[in-house]
Scaffold this motif. Sequence first.
Motif, PDB file in Angstrom:
ATOM      1  N   ARG A 331       1.065  -1.177  -0.131  1.00 56.93           N
ATOM      2  CA  ARG A 331       0.007   0.019  -0.050  1.00 56.93           C
ATOM      3  C   ARG A 331       0.775   1.128   0.238  1.00 56.93           C
ATOM      4  NH1 ARG A 331      -4.679   0.963   4.431  1.00 56.93           N
ATOM      5  NH2 ARG A 331      -5.609  -0.944   3.582  1.00 56.93           N
ATOM      6  N   TRP A 332       0.500   2.485  -0.724  1.00 52.95           N
ATOM      7  CA  TRP A 332       1.002   3.712  -0.637  1.00 52.95           C
ATOM      8  C   TRP A 332       0.740   4.239   0.499  1.00 52.95           C
ATOM      9  CZ3 TRP A 332       4.976   4.798  -3.929  1.00 52.95           C
ATOM     10  CH2 TRP A 332       5.286   6.215  -4.207  1.00 52.95           C
ATOM     11  N   PHE A 333       1.916   4.779   1.146  1.00 55.08           N
ATOM     12  CA  PHE A 333       1.488   5.462   2.560  1.00 55.08           C
ATOM     13  C   PHE A 333       2.503   6.511   2.862  1.00 55.08           C
ATOM     14  CE2 PHE A 333       1.961   6.032   7.227  1.00 55.08           C
ATOM     15  CZ  PHE A 333       0.442   6.355   7.545  1.00 55.08           C
ATOM     16  N   ALA A 334       2.018   7.790   2.829  1.00 55.77           N
ATOM     17  CA  ALA A 334       2.966   8.977   3.102  1.00 55.77           C
ATOM     18  C   ALA A 334       4.179   9.022   2.199  1.00 55.77           C
ATOM     19  CB  ALA A 334       3.693   8.814   4.580  1.00 55.77           C
ATOM     20  N   GLY A 335       3.922   8.824   0.908  1.00 55.04           N
ATOM     21  CA  GLY A 335       4.975   8.853  -0.137  1.00 55.04           C
ATOM     22  C   GLY A 335       5.587   7.621  -0.385  1.00 55.04           C
ATOM     23  N   LYS A 336       5.520   6.544   0.373  1.00 54.68           N
ATOM     24  CA  LYS A 336       6.358   5.424   0.137  1.00 54.68           C
ATOM     25  C   LYS A 336       5.307   4.103   0.492  1.00 54.68           C
ATOM     26  CE  LYS A 336      10.397   7.124   2.804  1.00 54.68           C
ATOM     27  NZ  LYS A 336      11.381   6.674   3.583  1.00 54.68           N
ATOM     28  N   VAL A 337       5.975   2.970  -0.151  1.00 53.43           N
ATOM     29  CA  VAL A 337       5.139   1.831  -0.483  1.00 53.43           C
ATOM     30  C   VAL A 337       5.516   1.048   0.885  1.00 53.43           C
ATOM     31  CG1 VAL A 337       5.046  -0.267  -1.736  1.00 53.43           C
ATOM     32  CG2 VAL A 337       5.380   1.849  -2.798  1.00 53.43           C
ATOM     33  N   ILE A 338       4.546   0.436   1.808  1.00 55.39           N
ATOM     34  CA  ILE A 338       4.619  -0.066   2.686  1.00 55.39           C
ATOM     35  C   ILE A 338       5.076  -1.808   2.383  1.00 55.39           C
ATOM     36  CG2 ILE A 338       3.419  -1.198   4.950  1.00 55.39           C
ATOM     37  CD1 ILE A 338       1.591   1.293   4.612  1.00 55.39           C
ATOM     38  N   THR A 339       6.070  -2.083   3.168  1.00 51.66           N
ATOM     39  CA  THR A 339       6.392  -3.592   3.076  1.00 51.66           C
ATOM     40  C   THR A 339       6.247  -4.220   4.458  1.00 51.66           C
ATOM     41  OG1 THR A 339       8.565  -3.076   3.820  1.00 51.66           O
ATOM     42  CG2 THR A 339       8.026  -3.109   1.334  1.00 51.66           C
ATOM     43  N   ALA A 340       5.574  -5.458   4.268  1.00 53.47           N
ATOM     44  CA  ALA A 340       5.276  -6.237   5.670  1.00 53.47           C
ATOM     45  C   ALA A 340       6.065  -7.455   5.569  1.00 53.47           C
ATOM     46  CB  ALA A 340       3.702  -6.608   5.658  1.00 53.47           C
ATOM     47  N   ALA A 341       6.602  -8.035   6.549  1.00 54.70           N
ATOM     48  CA  ALA A 341       7.127  -9.231   6.899  1.00 54.70           C
ATOM     49  C   ALA A 341       6.985  -9.674   8.265  1.00 54.70           C
ATOM     50  CB  ALA A 341       8.812  -9.039   6.742  1.00 54.70           C
ATOM     51  N   TYR A 342       6.848 -11.139   8.429  1.00 52.16           N
ATOM     52  CA  TYR A 342       6.267 -11.794   9.393  1.00 52.16           C
ATOM     53  C   TYR A 342       7.776 -11.805  10.272  1.00 52.16           C
ATOM     54  CZ  TYR A 342       2.011 -13.053   7.276  1.00 52.16           C
ATOM     55  OH  TYR A 342       0.787 -13.039   6.444  1.00 52.16           O
ATOM     56  N   VAL A 343       7.375 -11.883  11.730  1.00 48.10           N
ATOM     57  CA  VAL A 343       8.397 -11.992  12.693  1.00 48.10           C
ATOM     58  C   VAL A 343       8.057 -13.307  13.064  1.00 48.10           C
ATOM     59  CG1 VAL A 343       9.502 -10.903  14.742  1.00 48.10           C
ATOM     60  CG2 VAL A 343       8.525  -9.370  12.791  1.00 48.10           C
ATOM     61  N   PRO A 344       9.234 -14.086  13.469  1.00 55.31           N
ATOM     62  CA  PRO A 344       8.989 -15.460  14.344  1.00 55.31           C
ATOM     63  C   PRO A 344       8.515 -14.835  16.042  1.00 55.31           C
ATOM     64  CG  PRO A 344      10.796 -15.394  13.314  1.00 55.31           C
ATOM     65  CD  PRO A 344      10.411 -14.161  13.002  1.00 55.31           C
ATOM     66  N   LEU A 345       7.653 -15.877  16.194  1.00 48.92           N
ATOM     67  CA  LEU A 345       6.908 -15.542  17.635  1.00 48.92           C
ATOM     68  C   LEU A 345       8.055 -15.239  18.635  1.00 48.92           C
ATOM     69  CD1 LEU A 345       4.200 -14.968  18.816  1.00 48.92           C
ATOM     70  CD2 LEU A 345       4.125 -17.289  19.206  1.00 48.92           C
ATOM     71  N   ILE A 346       8.770 -16.261  18.545  1.00 53.04           N
ATOM     72  CA  ILE A 346      10.090 -16.158  19.717  1.00 53.04           C
ATOM     73  C   ILE A 346      10.738 -15.000  19.834  1.00 53.04           C
ATOM     74  CG2 ILE A 346      11.547 -17.537  18.125  1.00 53.04           C
ATOM     75  CD1 ILE A 346      12.952 -18.844  20.115  1.00 53.04           C
ATOM     76  N   ASN A 347      11.079 -14.569  18.453  1.00 60.34           N
ATOM     77  CA  ASN A 347      12.012 -13.303  18.421  1.00 60.34           C
ATOM     78  C   ASN A 347      11.020 -12.040  18.839  1.00 60.34           C
ATOM     79  OD1 ASN A 347      13.823 -14.670  17.357  1.00 60.34           O
ATOM     80  ND2 ASN A 347      13.828 -13.899  15.447  1.00 60.34           N
ATOM     81  N   TYR A 348       9.917 -12.067  18.397  1.00 55.80           N
ATOM     82  CA  TYR A 348       8.753 -10.976  18.857  1.00 55.80           C
ATOM     83  C   TYR A 348       8.831 -10.965  20.609  1.00 55.80           C
ATOM     84  CZ  TYR A 348       5.145  -7.646  18.555  1.00 55.80           C
ATOM     85  OH  TYR A 348       4.599  -6.283  18.328  1.00 55.80           O
ATOM     86  N   HIS A 349       8.604 -12.175  21.141  1.00 57.09           N
ATOM     87  CA  HIS A 349       8.492 -12.058  22.441  1.00 57.09           C
ATOM     88  C   HIS A 349       9.917 -11.821  23.164  1.00 57.09           C
ATOM     89  CE1 HIS A 349       4.624 -14.858  22.454  1.00 57.09           C
ATOM     90  NE2 HIS A 349       4.157 -13.553  22.104  1.00 57.09           N
ATOM     91  N   SER A 350      10.779 -11.961  22.555  1.00 61.37           N
ATOM     92  CA  SER A 350      12.038 -11.554  23.199  1.00 61.37           C
ATOM     93  C   SER A 350      12.503 -10.232  23.020  1.00 61.37           C
ATOM     94  CB  SER A 350      13.395 -12.358  22.413  1.00 61.37           C
ATOM     95  OG  SER A 350      13.214 -13.732  22.524  1.00 61.37           O
ATOM     96  N   LEU A 351      11.792  -9.543  21.955  1.00 62.74           N
ATOM     97  CA  LEU A 351      11.929  -8.068  21.861  1.00 62.74           C
ATOM     98  C   LEU A 351      11.051  -7.360  22.789  1.00 62.74           C
ATOM     99  CD1 LEU A 351      12.058  -7.586  18.152  1.00 62.74           C
ATOM    100  CD2 LEU A 351      13.898  -7.177  19.463  1.00 62.74           C
ATOM    101  N   PHE A 352       9.704  -7.847  23.024  1.00 54.40           N
ATOM    102  CA  PHE A 352       8.772  -7.226  23.611  1.00 54.40           C
ATOM    103  C   PHE A 352       7.989  -8.492  24.784  1.00 54.40           C
ATOM    104  CE2 PHE A 352       8.674  -5.755  19.380  1.00 54.40           C
ATOM    105  CZ  PHE A 352       9.192  -4.427  19.425  1.00 54.40           C
ATOM    106  N   PRO A 353       8.821  -8.430  25.952  1.00 51.46           N
ATOM    107  CA  PRO A 353       8.311  -9.612  26.887  1.00 51.46           C
ATOM    108  C   PRO A 353       6.806  -9.272  27.177  1.00 51.46           C
ATOM    109  CG  PRO A 353      10.625  -8.781  27.307  1.00 51.46           C
ATOM    110  CD  PRO A 353      10.094  -7.948  26.285  1.00 51.46           C
ATOM    111  N   ASP A 354       6.404  -7.759  27.455  1.00 54.01           N
ATOM    112  CA  ASP A 354       5.128  -7.548  27.630  1.00 54.01           C
ATOM    113  C   ASP A 354       4.104  -8.082  26.574  1.00 54.01           C
ATOM    114  OD1 ASP A 354       6.116  -5.828  25.866  1.00 54.01           O
ATOM    115  OD2 ASP A 354       4.567  -4.311  26.469  1.00 54.01           O
TER     116      ASP A 354
END
Length: 369
Positions: A331-354
Amino acid sequence: MPEPELSPEERDMRTVFCMQLSARIRVRDLEEFFSSVGKVRDVRLITDNKTRRSKGIAYIEFRDVESVTLALGLNGQKLLGVPIIVQPTQAEKNRAAAASTTLQKGNTGPMRLYVGSLHFNITEDMMKGIFEPFGKIDHIQLIMDPETGRSKGYGFITFHDAEDAKKALEQLNGFELAGRAMKVGHVTDRSDMIQGPSFLDSDELDRTGIDLGATGRLQLMAKLAEGTGFEIPAAAANALNLNPLGGLPGQQPPAPPITTQCFMLSNMFDPTSETNPSWDVDIRDDVIDECNKHGGVLHIYVDKASPQGNVYVKCASISSAVASVNSLHGRWFAGKVITAAYVPLINYHSLFPDALTATALLMPSSSRQ
C-alpha cells in the motif's frame, strides 16, 4: 542445450547467502525450499572439513537474476524449524578488497581480522556466534573503554586457519548487524592497522550512544539463534511452549505455517522528517484502525529511531495477521510503499516480553475516538 558459462561476477549476481541453518539441513532441503521462488542452479552447503557437519551457512545460486529478490523475501522464514537469514552475497564487492591485500591464496596458519562499526551492546559471545560458522576461532578481543566499561565499537578476531578468515571477511564485510553494516578487514602483525582504506569510520563509531532499538535487537536475535549454535535465552525458549491464545472464537482457517501472529511494517515514516510531537501516536492509531478491520491488535510498537520506519505488530491470531499483512503490504502510505514481513513469535516475545501476556485488543488513542 548446455547452460552458458558465467563469470564469477555473473554468478554472484544470481546468488544469495544463508545463515542460521539447522544442523540437520541437507542440500536437497535447501533446493526444495528455494525452488519456490525460482530455478536453483547450485547449492553450496559449507561443512566442517573434519566432521563434514554443516556449519549452518550456505550459498544458493539461481538460474535467473530475478529470483534473487524473491529469495530475499524468505528471510526470517522457518526451514526445519529454524528461522533462516537470507542476504545478498557480499562476495562480489569484497573480492576486489581481498585481492588488493598482500595475502596470497593458500596461506595457512592463524589470521587476525579487524571488526568495526559494532554497536556498543554487541558482546564477544555475540561476535563468536556470527563468525564461528566460518571456522575455528582462536581468540576474540572486543576493545573496551576503561572509563565507561562499554565497547568502543570495534575488536579483533583470530581464526585458526587463514582460509576460514578469508571466507569470513569476504562474506561478513558489510553484513548488517543490529542496524549497522559491519566493517571487516585484515590486520598487519606489526601495527594492528587496517590495510587499504581506513575502516575506522569515526562518524559511525561516534554514534554508539544510540539505543539498539527494536529493529536492531530483532536482527541480532535472528543472527544468534539455533543455526549458529548460540543458545537462545531461556525466556525466549519458554515462549516456544506457549500456545498464543489458542485462537479466538470464529477464527478463520489457519494460515500456512510460514506465517505468525506477528509482523513488521517498514516505510511507515521517516524519523528525520517528522515534526508533529505526537507523530508516533498517529502512526500507531493508523495501524490499529486498519488491523481492527481484520481481527484486532494485541501489541504494537512504533520504533521511532528506525531509519526504515518500522512498526511491530502482534495480532490476535495468525489469520488476522495474514489478513492485515495482505491489506497493508504494497500500500502507498506517506509517499512510500509499505512492506510487511512476518516476525517469528520467539523473536517478537524476546523483543517485547510484555507482548507474551497481552490478551486485550488495543483501540486507537482517545483523540481518535
